[in-house]
Design a protein around this motif. Structure first.
Motif, PDB file in Angstrom:
ATOM      1  N   LYS A 113       9.363  -5.168  -1.251  1.00  0.00           N
ATOM      2  CA  LYS A 113       9.024  -4.312  -0.243  1.00  0.00           C
ATOM      3  C   LYS A 113       8.009  -3.239  -0.702  1.00  0.00           C
ATOM      4  O   LYS A 113       8.256  -1.978  -1.023  1.00  0.00           O
ATOM      5  CB  LYS A 113      10.189  -3.227  -0.250  1.00  0.00           C
ATOM      6  N   PRO A 114       6.895  -3.827  -0.947  1.00  0.00           N
ATOM      7  CA  PRO A 114       5.687  -2.902  -1.577  1.00  0.00           C
ATOM      8  C   PRO A 114       5.420  -1.641  -0.510  1.00  0.00           C
ATOM      9  O   PRO A 114       5.562  -1.818   0.724  1.00  0.00           O
ATOM     10  CB  PRO A 114       4.518  -3.905  -1.510  1.00  0.00           C
ATOM     11  N   LEU A 115       5.052  -0.517  -1.151  1.00  0.00           N
ATOM     12  CA  LEU A 115       4.475   0.515  -0.280  1.00  0.00           C
ATOM     13  C   LEU A 115       3.206   0.366  -0.030  1.00  0.00           C
ATOM     14  O   LEU A 115       2.269   0.283  -0.891  1.00  0.00           O
ATOM     15  CB  LEU A 115       4.795   1.615  -1.407  1.00  0.00           C
ATOM     16  N   HIS A 116       2.877   0.313   1.209  1.00  0.00           N
ATOM     17  CA  HIS A 116       1.266   0.308   1.727  1.00  0.00           C
ATOM     18  C   HIS A 116       0.635   1.727   1.751  1.00  0.00           C
ATOM     19  O   HIS A 116       1.191   2.427   2.630  1.00  0.00           O
ATOM     20  CB  HIS A 116       1.163  -0.507   3.011  1.00  0.00           C
ATOM     21  N   LEU A 117      -0.145   1.815   1.104  1.00  0.00           N
ATOM     22  CA  LEU A 117      -0.691   3.219   0.761  1.00  0.00           C
ATOM     23  C   LEU A 117      -1.556   3.613   2.022  1.00  0.00           C
ATOM     24  O   LEU A 117      -2.051   4.598   2.471  1.00  0.00           O
ATOM     25  CB  LEU A 117      -1.544   3.575  -0.346  1.00  0.00           C
ATOM     26  N   ASP A 118      -1.940   2.556   3.064  1.00  0.00           N
ATOM     27  CA  ASP A 118      -2.926   2.706   3.988  1.00  0.00           C
ATOM     28  C   ASP A 118      -1.823   3.199   5.237  1.00  0.00           C
ATOM     29  O   ASP A 118      -2.390   3.452   6.449  1.00  0.00           O
ATOM     30  CB  ASP A 118      -3.785   1.739   4.368  1.00  0.00           C
ATOM     31  N   ASN A 119      -0.731   3.543   4.895  1.00  0.00           N
ATOM     32  CA  ASN A 119       0.393   3.783   6.017  1.00  0.00           C
ATOM     33  C   ASN A 119      -0.131   5.134   6.574  1.00  0.00           C
ATOM     34  O   ASN A 119      -0.099   6.059   6.059  1.00  0.00           O
ATOM     35  CB  ASN A 119       1.811   3.876   5.097  1.00  0.00           C
ATOM     36  N   LEU A 196       1.522  13.630  -0.336  1.00  0.00           N
ATOM     37  CA  LEU A 196       1.076  14.971  -0.922  1.00  0.00           C
ATOM     38  C   LEU A 196       0.064  14.898  -1.625  1.00  0.00           C
ATOM     39  O   LEU A 196      -0.698  15.794  -1.815  1.00  0.00           O
ATOM     40  CB  LEU A 196       2.466  15.184  -1.609  1.00  0.00           C
ATOM     41  N   GLN A 197      -0.065  13.565  -2.562  1.00  0.00           N
ATOM     42  CA  GLN A 197      -1.281  13.257  -3.150  1.00  0.00           C
ATOM     43  C   GLN A 197      -2.710  13.676  -2.543  1.00  0.00           C
ATOM     44  O   GLN A 197      -3.572  13.989  -3.127  1.00  0.00           O
ATOM     45  CB  GLN A 197      -0.870  12.354  -4.217  1.00  0.00           C
ATOM     46  N   THR A 198      -2.442  12.505  -1.552  1.00  0.00           N
ATOM     47  CA  THR A 198      -3.772  12.313  -0.625  1.00  0.00           C
ATOM     48  C   THR A 198      -4.120  13.845  -0.214  1.00  0.00           C
ATOM     49  O   THR A 198      -5.331  14.308  -0.340  1.00  0.00           O
ATOM     50  CB  THR A 198      -3.418  11.543   0.366  1.00  0.00           C
ATOM     51  N   LEU A 199      -3.079  14.496   0.286  1.00  0.00           N
ATOM     52  CA  LEU A 199      -3.443  15.886   1.031  1.00  0.00           C
ATOM     53  C   LEU A 199      -4.023  16.777  -0.126  1.00  0.00           C
ATOM     54  O   LEU A 199      -4.973  17.533   0.251  1.00  0.00           O
ATOM     55  CB  LEU A 199      -2.281  16.392   1.445  1.00  0.00           C
ATOM     56  N   LEU A 200      -3.438  17.095  -1.428  1.00  0.00           N
ATOM     57  CA  LEU A 200      -4.000  17.713  -2.457  1.00  0.00           C
ATOM     58  C   LEU A 200      -5.188  17.423  -2.682  1.00  0.00           C
ATOM     59  O   LEU A 200      -6.170  18.177  -2.929  1.00  0.00           O
ATOM     60  CB  LEU A 200      -2.767  17.743  -3.454  1.00  0.00           C
ATOM     61  N   GLY A 201      -5.642  16.338  -2.593  1.00  0.00           N
ATOM     62  CA  GLY A 201      -6.868  15.627  -2.955  1.00  0.00           C
ATOM     63  C   GLY A 201      -8.122  16.193  -2.084  1.00  0.00           C
ATOM     64  O   GLY A 201      -9.041  16.650  -2.271  1.00  0.00           O
ATOM     65  N   ASP A 202      -7.476  15.875  -0.714  1.00  0.00           N
ATOM     66  CA  ASP A 202      -8.447  16.632   0.309  1.00  0.00           C
ATOM     67  C   ASP A 202      -8.568  17.974   0.003  1.00  0.00           C
ATOM     68  O   ASP A 202      -9.827  18.279   0.341  1.00  0.00           O
ATOM     69  CB  ASP A 202      -7.791  16.432   1.669  1.00  0.00           C
TER      70      ASP A 202
END
Lengths: 217, 603
Positions: A113-119, A196-202
């Motif tokens: 059940k891999p997590l797709h990060l482009d979700n 959250l990590q992506t948002l913080l990166g932005d």
């Protein structure tokens, strides 16, 4: 059954039985990884989400001592090649398993059940905050003011604290739950963390750009 | 035990060291007892090449022919060379790939120049150790990228040295300190050399040196301080004179002297003698003036230190010691900068000029099997990845990943009947491929098929030297695929072969080639026999024997790829001596079996 399978593994150099070992107990030659080894097996650990950090490091160091290319530099080409490959796997196993987030993702992968990060779907508990933050960032990009910068910084700190709390929570999830419900819950939490990590990166990128633009004036 | 030497191939000076019973030792020049070899190479008309102090002395009169800091040019293209350096040396124009110097009517590449330095150190070591030296560990700045590392390895090969390992300079320094003090805990190494700056954060535990993070700047070093100070004295001269390469070379040497004096005293003078024009320029300078002049250069070390600390995931308060490495850390301004960053004074117990070489010597000893208690776990300094759709840089291996590191990617084709897949590999931290350093392009052939059908699995492996290799296999057939490499700033295999051949005397080629061929055939026979015996009779080995035989097999495998037939014969001799007791046991057992069989028949 499983035992007899591993017992049949023999050292390619001296023929001694090597069991599930990564180096020959007799001549110390590195062995090919048993087919189908997962990252837990590479470190000689049981396949469990809860890991003891100290034990993980001990095992990593002990196996590095036996497998690292520095140990086989004067050996024949095959030994050098195997040591390089096995060390690379060992390094990957340690990097993945020591970090609770990476370990959780790997766990999902292992269970198909891999997590797709482009979700693109925003996790529900985050939706309101994400919307709010994106709006503020947009505003900051078009008409930056010191007040707005401060506000974005506060948002960043709040989100960072939330991320930290989510990460801390992982260990209790790992320790407390097992069975069917776990995978779904794990996936939900990990996608929140990733988001959250992506948002913080932005946020960091926008604040950074602003600073750069500012200093050029 | 085989003699493996450790070499610090520095921007300004180079050293060679070896590990002995009581610790590492720097080997000296047989004639003078000198410990440092200036990394200077001068190419004279007529083909003569001089190395070291003499080459350095030739620099003012032959600024283009004497190359003083070749390390700055290893593994880079002309587009990466600064304007100041373009004025300083003559480069061959219009060539893609690695830079080439135009010296005394010929072209030389940076690895060829470095090979001259390595050959001289090899001579020192052979004299000091009383025998041939063919294997070495060479240090490189931790922040060197793949091309710069490959260029260093090529230099070793051209000098007749098998480079067993490239070790990062700060890591080598940590080894030297660790051995010295039996340290445990987290330490930082601040290495400001002649041309490069490195910062590494390491965790020391039970003899394991685990690098947590590394950062740096390969265009920052003592040379920059000299250049800044040289401008002060050049300003005293009319611009026509100040622009002459020979005058600038002299000014840099004078500035370097003055800089060193200012580490010990508060005032000095930069004195520039120009006998050919009957002039002298003098510029008095105080330590404070000098510090004001170069403060911004030294401050450029702060950013990399902060990034490394952040990547290491720790707090600056967890750093137990800061080790200072490189001659430039003698300057009081640099010492203060270190203290400001880390909140503690730097450790300078070991001579900052020698500590890297001593560490290289220790690592050589580790590889030779002499120190089984110590192990280095180093990292890749910059992220590695490939160019994907739209010129985007996709990271495959993140910076600060422990090496060896490996990752697999599956590729397919975009158009029908495509006959190869091209992979462009880059290194760096930027989002766009074009902003990162191109390492190489790999072409992998495939059979013509409809688009999207081929499944190519490409394995990227960064070895313990921090050097990338790529292998590919066809997932549909399971067959290995050849990979053709075109390095962006390096030498191709053919160029290397040609340079190696050029360094061999052609006169005796024919006879020697035959002898080499014969020796190789003999080597193959004994290698095959040994492998067969090991596979069939492994249980007859006694403890430790397998390792010894493995080492002898490796020695012969290496020797047979070389062109030294005496070396091949020696390696054959070693292998047969090592396997003799084992062979006797195999023989005895076969005999026993034969006898046992006969007895059974008798009954």
């Amino acid at each position: 059954m499983h035992g007899s399978e591993t017992q049949e593994r023999q050292c390619w150099r001296c023929g001694t039985g090597v069991g599930a070992g990564l180096v020959c107990p007799h001549c110390e030659a590195p062995q090919p990884l048993p087919p189908g080894s997962d990252l837990f097996a590479v470190l000689g650990l049981p396949r469990r989400l809860v890991l003891d950090g100290a034990e993980l490091e001990r095992s990593y160091h002990a196996r590095s001592r036996a497998l690292h290319p520095d140990r086989h530099q004067t050996a024949e080409a095959r030994a050098r090649e195997l040591s390089e490959r096995a060390s690379a796997m060992l390094n990957r196993a340690y990097r993945t398993l020591r970090d609770p987030v990476a370990r959780g993702r790997y766990w999902l992968e292992l269970h198909g059940k891999p997590l797709h990060l482009d979700n693109k779907e925003v996790p529900a508990p985050l939706a309101a905050d994400v919307f709010d933050t994106q709006e503020k960032l947009e505003e900051l990009r078009s008409s930056p003011t010191p007040e707005l910068r401060d506000e974005v910084r506060q948002t960043r700190d709040a989100l960072a604290a939330r991320l930290h709390a989510l990460q801390e929570d992982l260990s209790s999830l790992y320790a407390g739950r097992n069975g069917d419900g776990l995978l779904g819950e794990l996936k939900r939490r990990l996608s929140e963390i990733a988001y959250l990590q992506t948002l913080l990166g932005d946020i960091e990128a926008t604040l950074g750009n602003q600073r750069g633009a500012h200093s050029r004036h | 035990m085989e003699r493996i030497v450790g070499i610090d191939l520095g921007t300004t000076n180079s050293l060679v060291a070896v590990l002995e019973e009581d610790g590492p030792r720097v080997l000296t020049e047989p004639e003078s007892g000198a410990r440092l070899l200036p990394s200077a190479v001068a190419f004279l008309p007529g083909g003569e090449v001089v190395v070291g102090n003499r080459a350095r002395e030739l620099a003012p009169d032959h600024p283009f022919e004497a190359i003083l800091s070749v390390k700055r040019f290893m593994g880079v293209g002309l587009e990466h060379v600064s304007d100041e350096d373009r004025r300083r040396y003559r480069f061959v124009d219009g060539r893609e790939g690695a830079v080439r110097f135009a010296v005394a009517g010929r072209e030389v590449t940076p690895p060829e120049v470095s090979a001259h330095i390595l050959r001289e150190l090899k001579r020192w070591a052979e004299h000091a150790l009383g025998g041939p030296v063919a294997k070495a560990v060479i240090t490189v700045p931790a922040y060197f990228n793949d091309s710069q590392r490959q260029a260093t390895k090529d230099a070793g090969r051209l000098a007749g040295l098998e480079v067993l390992r490239l070790v990062n300079e700060p890591t080598a320094a940590a080894l030297a300190y660790g051995l010295d003090k039996g340290e445990e805990g987290t330490i930082a190494v601040y290495d400001l050399g002649g041309g490069t700056f490195d910062i590494s954060v390491l965790k020391l535990r039970g003899g394991i040196f685990e690098v947590l993070a590394t950062n740096g700047d390969t265009r920052l070093g003592g040379d920059d301080l000299d250049a800044r100070l040289a401008e002060v004295v050049l300003a005293e001269l009319p611009s026509e004179l100040a622009g002459r390469p020979s005058v600038r070379a002299r000014a840099r040497a004078a500035a370097e002297r003055a800089k060193q004096e200012l580490s010990a005293q508060l005032r000095t003078e930069v004195v520039l003698d120009l006998p050919e024009v009957g002039r002298q320029a003098r510029a008095p300078i105080g330590r404070e003036d000098f510090e004001r002049l170069v403060r911004d250069i030294v401050a450029r070390t702060v950013g990399p230190c902060r990034s490394a600390l952040k990547d290491a995931g720790g707090d600056v308060r967890e750093i137990k010691e800061v080790v200072a490495v490189g001659g430039s850390t003698r300057a009081p301004l640099v010492r203060r900068q270190i203290e400001e960053i880390f909140g503690r004074p730097a450790l300078v117990d070991i001579d900052p000029d020698e500590v890297v070489a001593l560490g290289a010597g220790i690592q050589a000893g580790i590889l030779a099997g002499g120190r089984r208690d110590m192990l280095l776990l180093d990292v890749v300094p910059l992220s590695l990845g490939i160019e994907t759709m739209g010129g985007v840089f996709t990271r495959l291996i993140e910076r600060n990943t422990t090496i060896p590191a490996t990752v697999k990617e599956t590729f397919t084709t975009a158009v029908d009947s495509q006959t190869s897949v091209d992979v462009h590999v880059l290194q760096g931290e930027r989002e766009l491929a074009a902003d990162n350093r191109s390492l190489a392009r790999f072409k992998i052939p495939i059979g013509p098929m409809p688009a999207g059908v081929p499944r190519l699995e490409v394995t990227f492996l960064v070895d313990a030297n921090g050097i990338l290799s790529v292998t590919a296999s066809d997932l549909r057939t399971g067959l290995e695929r050849s990979v053709e490499v075109k390095p962006s700033y390096g030498l191709t295999e053919e160029e290397m072969e040609r340079m190696l051949e050029e360094s061999i005397d052609h006169a005796e080629d024919d006879v020697r080639q035959r002898q080499v061929r014969e020796a190789r055939v003999e080597a193959d026979v004994i290698l095959a026999a040994t492998r067969q015996a090991l596979a069939a009779h492994g249980p007859l080995l006694v403890p430790g024997e397998g390792d010894a035989i493995g080492a002898a097999v490796a020695g012969l495998e290496t020797a047979r790829t070389g062109v030294d037939y005496v070396g091949i014969r020696d390696a054959i001799e070693t292998l047969s001596r090592t396997t003799e007791p084992f062979a006797r046991r195999v023989m005895d057992e076969s005999l026993r079996e034969a006898l046992a069989n006969r007895r059974l028949e008798d009954i």
